[in-house]
Design an enzyme around this catalytic site. Structure first.
Site, PDB file in Angstrom:
ATOM      1  N   LYS A 114     -13.231 -11.049  -4.204  1.00 38.28           N
ATOM      2  CA  LYS A 114     -13.833 -11.442  -2.917  1.00 38.28           C
ATOM      3  C   LYS A 114     -14.884 -12.541  -3.134  1.00 38.28           C
ATOM      4  CE  LYS A 114     -11.644  -8.533  -0.227  1.00 38.28           C
ATOM      5  NZ  LYS A 114     -10.892  -8.827   0.974  1.00 38.28           N
ATOM      6  N   GLU A 130     -22.700   1.120 -12.230  1.00 38.74           N
ATOM      7  CA  GLU A 130     -23.458   0.640 -11.066  1.00 38.74           C
ATOM      8  C   GLU A 130     -24.877   1.193 -11.178  1.00 38.74           C
ATOM      9  OE1 GLU A 130     -21.468   2.270  -7.572  1.00 38.74           O
ATOM     10  OE2 GLU A 130     -21.855   4.322  -8.192  1.00 38.74           O
ATOM     11  N   ASP A 138       5.631 -10.969   1.104  1.00 36.81           N
ATOM     12  CA  ASP A 138       4.527 -10.878   0.147  1.00 36.81           C
ATOM     13  C   ASP A 138       3.833 -12.234   0.129  1.00 36.81           C
ATOM     14  OD1 ASP A 138       2.936 -11.009  -2.190  1.00 36.81           O
ATOM     15  OD2 ASP A 138       4.092  -9.359  -3.063  1.00 36.81           O
ATOM     16  N   TYR A 161     -12.137  -5.961  -8.144  1.00 37.62           N
ATOM     17  CA  TYR A 161     -11.849  -6.168  -6.715  1.00 37.62           C
ATOM     18  C   TYR A 161     -12.956  -6.983  -6.050  1.00 37.62           C
ATOM     19  CZ  TYR A 161     -12.633  -5.246  -1.832  1.00 37.62           C
ATOM     20  OH  TYR A 161     -12.956  -5.409  -0.502  1.00 37.62           O
ATOM     21  N   HIS A 162     -14.207  -6.573  -6.252  1.00 34.38           N
ATOM     22  CA  HIS A 162     -15.298  -7.307  -5.610  1.00 34.38           C
ATOM     23  C   HIS A 162     -15.376  -8.745  -6.160  1.00 34.38           C
ATOM     24  CE1 HIS A 162     -16.699  -3.157  -4.546  1.00 34.38           C
ATOM     25  NE2 HIS A 162     -17.082  -3.773  -3.448  1.00 34.38           N
ATOM     26  N   SER A 180     -17.066  -4.907  -9.422  1.00 37.85           N
ATOM     27  CA  SER A 180     -15.726  -4.504  -9.876  1.00 37.85           C
ATOM     28  C   SER A 180     -14.831  -5.739  -9.820  1.00 37.85           C
ATOM     29  CB  SER A 180     -15.141  -3.421  -8.953  1.00 37.85           C
ATOM     30  OG  SER A 180     -14.771  -4.001  -7.701  1.00 37.85           O
ATOM     31  N   THR A 238     -16.403  -8.618   1.779  1.00 37.98           N
ATOM     32  CA  THR A 238     -17.092  -7.355   1.512  1.00 37.98           C
ATOM     33  C   THR A 238     -18.581  -7.553   1.263  1.00 37.98           C
ATOM     34  OG1 THR A 238     -17.167  -5.476   0.010  1.00 37.98           O
ATOM     35  CG2 THR A 238     -16.451  -7.532  -0.938  1.00 37.98           C
ATOM     36  N   ARG A 248       0.831  -1.218   0.000  1.00 37.14           N
ATOM     37  CA  ARG A 248       0.000   0.000   0.000  1.00 37.14           C
ATOM     38  C   ARG A 248       0.856   1.255   0.000  1.00 37.14           C
ATOM     39  NH1 ARG A 248      -4.793   1.679   1.117  1.00 37.14           N
ATOM     40  NH2 ARG A 248      -4.033   3.511   0.091  1.00 37.14           N
TER      41      ARG A 248
HETATM   42  P1  NAD Z   1      -5.400  -1.380   3.053  1.00 39.54           P
HETATM   43  O1  NAD Z   1      -5.024  -1.304   1.625  1.00 39.54           O
HETATM   44  O2  NAD Z   1      -5.264  -0.157   3.888  1.00 39.54           O
HETATM   45  O3  NAD Z   1      -4.587  -2.566   3.781  1.00 39.54           O
HETATM   46  C1  NAD Z   1      -4.273  -3.784   3.150  1.00 39.54           C
HETATM   47  C2  NAD Z   1      -2.876  -4.170   3.609  1.00 39.54           C
HETATM   48  O4  NAD Z   1      -2.531  -5.427   3.023  1.00 39.54           O
HETATM   49  C3  NAD Z   1      -1.815  -3.158   3.162  1.00 39.54           C
HETATM   50  O5  NAD Z   1      -1.024  -2.767   4.262  1.00 39.54           O
HETATM   51  C4  NAD Z   1      -1.007  -3.913   2.108  1.00 39.54           C
HETATM   52  O6  NAD Z   1       0.349  -3.519   2.079  1.00 39.54           O
HETATM   53  C5  NAD Z   1      -1.204  -5.360   2.533  1.00 39.54           C
HETATM   54  N1  NAD Z   1      -1.083  -6.333   1.429  1.00 39.54           N
HETATM   55  C6  NAD Z   1      -1.757  -6.341   0.244  1.00 39.54           C
HETATM   56  N2  NAD Z   1      -1.361  -7.385  -0.510  1.00 39.54           N
HETATM   57  C7  NAD Z   1      -0.432  -8.063   0.213  1.00 39.54           C
HETATM   58  C8  NAD Z   1       0.364  -9.208  -0.034  1.00 39.54           C
HETATM   59  N3  NAD Z   1       0.317  -9.856  -1.198  1.00 39.54           N
HETATM   60  N4  NAD Z   1       1.228  -9.632   0.936  1.00 39.54           N
HETATM   61  C9  NAD Z   1       1.309  -8.968   2.127  1.00 39.54           C
HETATM   62  N5  NAD Z   1       0.607  -7.854   2.392  1.00 39.54           N
HETATM   63  C10 NAD Z   1      -0.256  -7.401   1.454  1.00 39.54           C
HETATM   64  O7  NAD Z   1      -6.909  -1.919   3.113  1.00 39.54           O
HETATM   65  P2  NAD Z   1      -7.944  -1.896   4.323  1.00 39.54           P
HETATM   66  O8  NAD Z   1      -8.883  -0.793   4.099  1.00 39.54           O
HETATM   67  O9  NAD Z   1      -7.213  -2.007   5.590  1.00 39.54           O
HETATM   68  O10 NAD Z   1      -8.720  -3.244   4.020  1.00 39.54           O
HETATM   69  C11 NAD Z   1      -8.292  -4.471   4.623  1.00 39.54           C
HETATM   70  C12 NAD Z   1      -9.215  -5.599   4.193  1.00 39.54           C
HETATM   71  O11 NAD Z   1     -10.550  -5.279   4.577  1.00 39.54           O
HETATM   72  C13 NAD Z   1      -9.220  -5.805   2.688  1.00 39.54           C
HETATM   73  O12 NAD Z   1      -9.189  -7.175   2.391  1.00 39.54           O
HETATM   74  C14 NAD Z   1     -10.529  -5.193   2.238  1.00 39.54           C
HETATM   75  O13 NAD Z   1     -11.039  -5.865   1.137  1.00 39.54           O
HETATM   76  C15 NAD Z   1     -11.412  -5.375   3.463  1.00 39.54           C
HETATM   77  N6  NAD Z   1     -12.450  -4.333   3.543  1.00 39.54           N
HETATM   78  C16 NAD Z   1     -12.110  -3.008   3.653  1.00 39.54           C
HETATM   79  C17 NAD Z   1     -13.119  -2.037   3.702  1.00 39.54           C
HETATM   80  C18 NAD Z   1     -12.816  -0.566   3.773  1.00 39.54           C
HETATM   81  O14 NAD Z   1     -13.767   0.249   3.651  1.00 39.54           O
HETATM   82  N7  NAD Z   1     -11.582  -0.156   3.969  1.00 39.54           N
HETATM   83  C19 NAD Z   1     -14.466  -2.444   3.652  1.00 39.54           C
HETATM   84  C20 NAD Z   1     -14.772  -3.799   3.539  1.00 39.54           C
HETATM   85  C21 NAD Z   1     -13.746  -4.741   3.488  1.00 39.54           C
HETATM   86  N1  USQ Z   2     -19.030   7.473  -4.441  1.00 41.80           N
HETATM   87  C1  USQ Z   2     -19.448   8.779  -4.711  1.00 41.80           C
HETATM   88  N2  USQ Z   2     -18.521   9.748  -4.663  1.00 41.80           N
HETATM   89  C2  USQ Z   2     -17.213   9.521  -4.345  1.00 41.80           C
HETATM   90  C3  USQ Z   2     -16.805   8.194  -4.054  1.00 41.80           C
HETATM   91  C4  USQ Z   2     -17.745   7.195  -4.126  1.00 41.80           C
HETATM   92  O1  USQ Z   2     -20.619   9.031  -4.989  1.00 41.80           O
HETATM   93  O2  USQ Z   2     -16.428  10.479  -4.314  1.00 41.80           O
HETATM   94  C5  USQ Z   2     -20.019   6.383  -4.506  1.00 41.80           C
HETATM   95  C6  USQ Z   2     -19.603   5.236  -5.409  1.00 41.80           C
HETATM   96  O3  USQ Z   2     -19.967   5.481  -6.758  1.00 41.80           O
HETATM   97  C7  USQ Z   2     -20.332   4.059  -4.768  1.00 41.80           C
HETATM   98  C8  USQ Z   2     -20.340   4.411  -3.286  1.00 41.80           C
HETATM   99  O4  USQ Z   2     -20.114   5.816  -3.207  1.00 41.80           O
HETATM  100  O5  USQ Z   2     -21.651   4.020  -5.211  1.00 41.80           O
HETATM  101  C9  USQ Z   2     -19.323   3.687  -2.449  1.00 41.80           C
HETATM  102  O6  USQ Z   2     -18.019   3.904  -2.952  1.00 41.80           O
HETATM  103  P1  USQ Z   2     -16.728   3.667  -2.024  1.00 41.80           P
HETATM  104  O7  USQ Z   2     -15.524   4.009  -2.814  1.00 41.80           O
HETATM  105  O8  USQ Z   2     -16.917   4.319  -0.706  1.00 41.80           O
HETATM  106  O9  USQ Z   2     -16.832   2.088  -1.722  1.00 41.80           O
HETATM  107  P2  USQ Z   2     -16.464   0.806  -2.597  1.00 41.80           P
HETATM  108  O10 USQ Z   2     -15.854   1.144  -3.894  1.00 41.80           O
HETATM  109  O11 USQ Z   2     -17.675  -0.059  -2.629  1.00 41.80           O
HETATM  110  O12 USQ Z   2     -15.332   0.088  -1.757  1.00 41.80           O
HETATM  111  C10 USQ Z   2     -15.156   0.258  -0.347  1.00 41.80           C
HETATM  112  C11 USQ Z   2     -13.798  -0.307   0.018  1.00 41.80           C
HETATM  113  C12 USQ Z   2     -13.766  -1.810  -0.285  1.00 41.80           C
HETATM  114  C13 USQ Z   2     -14.912  -2.480   0.457  1.00 41.80           C
HETATM  115  C14 USQ Z   2     -16.250  -1.843   0.089  1.00 41.80           C
HETATM  116  C15 USQ Z   2     -17.388  -2.361   0.961  1.00 41.80           C
HETATM  117  O13 USQ Z   2     -12.767   0.369  -0.706  1.00 41.80           O
HETATM  118  O14 USQ Z   2     -12.539  -2.349   0.155  1.00 41.80           O
HETATM  119  O15 USQ Z   2     -14.960  -3.845   0.147  1.00 41.80           O
HETATM  120  O16 USQ Z   2     -16.174  -0.423   0.365  1.00 41.80           O
HETATM  121  S1  USQ Z   2     -18.887  -2.493   0.069  1.00 41.80           S
HETATM  122  O17 USQ Z   2     -19.113  -1.236  -0.641  1.00 41.80           O
HETATM  123  O18 USQ Z   2     -19.924  -2.707   1.066  1.00 41.80           O
HETATM  124  O19 USQ Z   2     -18.727  -3.585  -0.844  1.00 41.80           O
END
Ligand code: NAD
Ligand code: USQ
Length: 403
Positions: free
Chosen positions: A195, A334, A76, A191-192, A189, A147, A37
């Site tokens: 998951k 979306e 990693d 990413y999703h 996406s 997620t 990150r």
């Molecule tokens: P983040 O990017 O801040 O943290 C992820 C960490 O994982 C980073 O420090 C990165 O360096 C490390 N990482 C990634 N790939 C790696 C690898 N191959 N080996 C070792 N380390 C690795 O993200 P976050 O917001 O802390 O999210 C953490 C988890 O929670 C994620 O899996 C994300 O999908 C999930 N999540 C986050 C949110 C959110 O809103 N932030 C919401 C729902 C789910």
């Molecule tokens: N959005 C706006 N304006 C912005 C940013 C986002 O309107 O400036 C909208 C997006 O279009 C979307 C919603 O807000 O409809 C959410 O976007 P987001 O970036 O807050 O969330 P998302 O892309 O879904 O991803 C984040 C985290 C991801 C986690 C996910 C949970 O980055 O790691 O898995 O939230 S969830 O959404 O419940 O799947």
């Protein structure tokens, strides 16, 4: 009971405060993180708004303030399965908490290279963990951060269950057969999508190797600090505000602080699930304390506090701060509008009373963004990753070309 816990991705936004909480609770914690990150921060020209310290400084501060030690390995887990294998063998964890994936939907949709990186990294990471646990210590409880987005946003008014859908199918003998199936995924996406794919890997290893697995379907996390990260300035948590990693409510709060109109995508009719970072940490702690039995199916818990329409969040932030709201073209593909009802019965049954969004709670984050707004790169605020070629200027959409 004190456990030995490996926190994968413990340098990140959710992983760092969780590692501190688990350590504060008396568990023996080791963090593994490849610091990817921090490299992506450099790639995007937008680091954390808060001045996060490097890992040795963070860990030394934690030891100084609390007397507790956290170990760190820079590995990693997607690229170095042998390193991960050796670490699990040496540490012999009771629990592995897995945050280590590329988690930004927009970043995963930038272009083919970023799609490949996200799939390779996330699927590789998850599968390497599962394969290592099955080989070395299959009674280890794996807690994974998934997620809410795997369910999709159909908005048909039904309450989303926790991971499984109970269905009845008619057999060839005309009898009704009851089944409980993984809720059909509709990722929005790449990413999703990763998951969603993780879920199949978990299902396989829970059946084949009887791994005890908890998959936390988490909503959008907002906020910054927890009781533990507040203990010292060197423990401060990261805060993402850029167009790729900034999540919507944190982005709006930061935009308000720097006088940028709030970037509502489309009409803002999208409804999403939210949770404060302080409850993320509480939920993971509860999940660690309540493992499934070996041989049980994957325990899927919805980790959410409440749902909100994006337009309502923007109106709330505008009300509190007096900033402008802008309706911008939605770079994503979306649904423009959806409803969302989500069950979070399991965590409530474990005693969670989630914090609900109210003005007073915004104050903490508003204070953080005011304090550090001079560090922001304003050029990184707009979301530039476009979901489909139809959004890209100069490309004729397929529909139009065919007409
Ligand atoms: P983040 O990017 O801040 O943290 C992820 C960490 O994982 C980073 O420090 C990165 O360096 C490390 N990482 C990634 N790939 C790696 C690898 N191959 N080996 C070792 N380390 C690795 O993200 P976050 O917001 O802390 O999210 C953490 C988890 O929670 C994620 O899996 C994300 O999908 C999930 N999540 C986050 C949110 C959110 O809103 N932030 C919401 C729902 C789910
Ligand atoms: N959005 C706006 N304006 C912005 C940013 C986002 O309107 O400036 C909208 C997006 O279009 C979307 C919603 O807000 O409809 C959410 O976007 P987001 O970036 O807050 O969330 P998302 O892309 O879904 O991803 C984040 C985290 C991801 C986690 C996910 C949970 O980055 O790691 O898995 O939230 S969830 O959404 O419940 O799947």
């Amino acid at each position: 009971m004190s456990k030995t816990i490996l926190v994968l991705g413990g340098d990140g936004f959710c992983g760092w405060p969780t590692a501190l909480r688990l350590s504060a609770e008396g568990h023996r914690v080791t963090i593994i993180d490849n610091l990817s990150r921090r490299r992506i921060d450099a790639e995007l020209g937008a680091g954390s708004l808060t001045p996060i310290t490097d890992m040795p400084t963070r860990l030394a501060a934690w030891q100084r303030v609390t007397g507790r030690h956290i170990d760190f390995l820079a590995t990693d887990i997607a690229q170095d399965p042998e390193g991960l294998h050796a670490a699990i063998k040496a540490i012999n964890p009771d629990t592995v908490v897995h945050f280590a994936e590329q988690r930004a939907a927009p970043y995963s949709m930038r272009d083919a290279a970023h799609k490949r990186y996200t799939v390779d990294n996330n699927i590789g990471a998850t599968h390497n963990v599962l394969a290592a646990l099955a080989a070395i210590k299959p009674d280890t409880h794996l807690v994974h951060l998934g997620t809410m987005g795997v369910y999709g946003y159909d908005g048909d008014g039904l309450e989303l269950p926790e991971g499984y859908l109970d269905v009845t199918v008619k057999g060839p003998d005309d009898k009704a057969y009851a089944r409980s199936i993984l809720y059909p995924t509709q990722p929005g996406s790449i990413y999703h999508l990763t998951k969603s794919m993780d879920q199949l890997l978990f299902q396989f290893y829970a059946r084949n190797d009887a791994l005890p697995i908890t998959d936390l379907h988490q909503g959008i996390v907002w906020g910054t600090q927890t009781a533990d990260t507040r203990l010292d300035h060197a423990l401060i948590n990261r805060f993402d505000y850029d167009g790729d990693y900034g999540t919507v409510l944190n982005r709006f709060l930061m935009q308000a602080a720097v006088g940028h109109p709030l970037t509502v995508h489309g009409t803002g009719g999208q409804t999403r699930a939210f949770i404060n970072i302080q409850d993320t940490v509480r939920c993971v702690s509860l999940a660690v304390a309540n493992p499934p039995q070996r041989g049980e199916r994957v325990k899927i818990l919805n980790q959410v506090a409440e749902t909100h329409r994006i337009a309502d969040l923007a109106a709330l932030v505008a009300d509190v701060t007096g900033c402008e709201v802008a309706l911008v073209d939605n770079p994503r593909k979306e649904a423009a509008e959806n409803t969302l009802k989500v069950s979070n019965r399991s965590f409530r049954a474990m005693g969670l009373e989630p914090m609900l969004l109210r003005e007073a709670l915004l104050d903490e984050t508003l204070e953080i963004v005011q304090r550090f707004k001079a560090r922001a790169n304003i050029n990184a605020v707009p979301a530039t990753a476009l979901w489909t070629s139809e959004n890209r200027p100069g490309i004729v959409p397929a529909k139009a070309a065919a007409a």
